[in-house]
Design an enzyme around this catalytic site. Structure first.
Site, PDB file in Angstrom:
ATOM      1  N   SER A 138     100.307 -96.775   8.613  1.00 20.00           N
ATOM      2  CA  SER A 138      99.467 -95.876   8.869  1.00 20.00           C
ATOM      3  C   SER A 138      99.999 -94.604   9.187  1.00 20.00           C
ATOM      4  CB  SER A 138      98.343 -96.006   9.796  1.00 20.00           C
ATOM      5  OG  SER A 138      97.497 -94.842  10.152  1.00 20.00           O
ATOM      6  N   TYR A 152      96.168 -98.205  18.537  1.00 21.46           N
ATOM      7  CA  TYR A 152      96.264 -98.494  16.953  1.00 21.46           C
ATOM      8  C   TYR A 152      97.589 -97.611  16.436  1.00 21.46           C
ATOM      9  CZ  TYR A 152      95.509 -97.966  11.879  1.00 21.46           C
ATOM     10  OH  TYR A 152      95.338 -98.214  10.798  1.00 21.46           O
TER      11      TYR A 152
END
Length: 243
Positions: A138, A152
Site C-alpha cells: 500500500s 496498517y
C-alpha cells in the site's frame, strides 16, 4: 510451461480484478478467499469462460495448515505453481492511534504480516523451477496514514522490507519477488475502515484528481508476473495516482 498462479484475497476488489486479467492472459488460477464463497465462485466461473482452469479455496492465511491446503489443492488440480499474488490483507476502523484496540492491532499484524510470510513461504517451497511473487502492499507504507490507521501502514512497510530481503535470498533460485503499492482505490476495503466513501473523499486531492480502479492495479501485478518483467526483482511499483 503453463502458468499456474495462486491469488489470495481473490474474490473481491484488487484480487478479483487481478484474477480476471490473469485469466485473460492464460493463467490457471487458485483463488483463495476467506468468507464470500459466492464472489469467489463468480471469479472462477469468469475465468473458466476464458478457457483456463480455476478453483476456489477457502482459507484464513494466518493458519498454516489452511495455507498448505490451498497450495496442495492448487498443485493437485492445476499443476506446478509458477506465480503468487500475496494479496489477502485487512484494515480496521479509521481513528487516532490512541484509540486503536489491541484486538484490531493484533489481527491486522497477523493477517498483513504473518499471513504474507506463511503464504510466501509455502509458495517458495513449491517453486522448484523458479517463479514470480507479487506482494500487494500500500502507498500507506510511506505516508504512515496518520490519524487513520498507522498500524496498517506499518504492516505494509513490513511487506515492502520482506520483498527486498526475499528478492536477494531467492534470486539465485530463479524466483522473482516484487511489490505493487496501490494508493486509494475504489474497493470494499473502505467499508471495513468505517468510511465507505473514503475513495471519493481522498481521490480528488491526488495529482491525477481521482481514486484508482482495481483493474489499474491489476495491470501492474500482471506485468510483474509476466516474462516481460524477467529482469525485475526487489522492486516496488507504486500505482497511486501521484499520491
Amino acid at each position: 510451461m503453463s502458468k499456474v498462479t495462486v491469488v489470495t484475497g481473490g474474490s473481491r476488489g484488487i484480487g478479483a480484478a487481478t484474477c480476471r486479467l490473469l485469466a485473460e492472459r492464460g493463467h490457471d488460477l487458485a483463488v483463495g478467499y476467506r468468507r464470500d464463497q459466492a464472489a469467489a465462485d463468480e471469479v472462477v466461473q469468469s475465468a473458466s469462460k476464458l478457457g483456463v482452469r480455476a478453483i476456489a479455496v477457502r482459507l484464513d492465511t494466518v493458519v498454516r495448515d489452511q495455507v498448505v491446503h490451498l497450495f496442495d489443492r492448487a498443485e493437485a488440480e492445476l499443476g506446478e505453481i509458477t506465480g503468487l499474488v500475496n494479496n489477502a490483507g485487512i484494515g480496521s476502523t479509521i481513528g487516532p492511534f490512541v484509540d486503536l484496540t489491541e484486538a484490531d492491532l493484533r489481527r491486522v499484524v497477523d493477517v498483513n504480516v504473518v499471513g504474507y510470510f506463511l503464504v510466501a513461504q509455502e509458495a517458495v517451497r513449491r517453486m522448484s523451477a523458479g517463479g514470480s511473487i507479487v506482494n500487494v502492499s500500500s502507498g500507506a507504507a510511506t505516508t504512515g496514514s496518520p490519524n487513520e490507521y498507522v498500524h496498517y501502514a506499518a504492516t505494509k512497510a513490513a511487506v515492502d522490507t520482506m520483498t527486498v530481503g526475499l528478492s536477494k535470498e531467492l534470486g539465485p533460485r530463479g524466483i522473482r519477488i516484487n511489490t505493487v503499492s496501490p494508493g486509494v482505490t475504489h474497493t470494499e476495503f473502505h467499508v471495513g475502515s468505517g468510511e465507505p466513501g473514503r475513495a471519493d473523499r481522498v481521490g480528488p486531492n491526488l495529482p491525477l484528481g481521482r481514486a484508482g480502479r482495481p483493474e489499474e492495479i491489476a495491470y501492474a501485478i500482471a506485468w510483474l508476473l509476466s516474462d516481460e518483467a524477467s529482469y525485475t526483482t526487489g522492486a516496488t511499483v507504486r500505482v497511486a495516482g501521484g499520491g
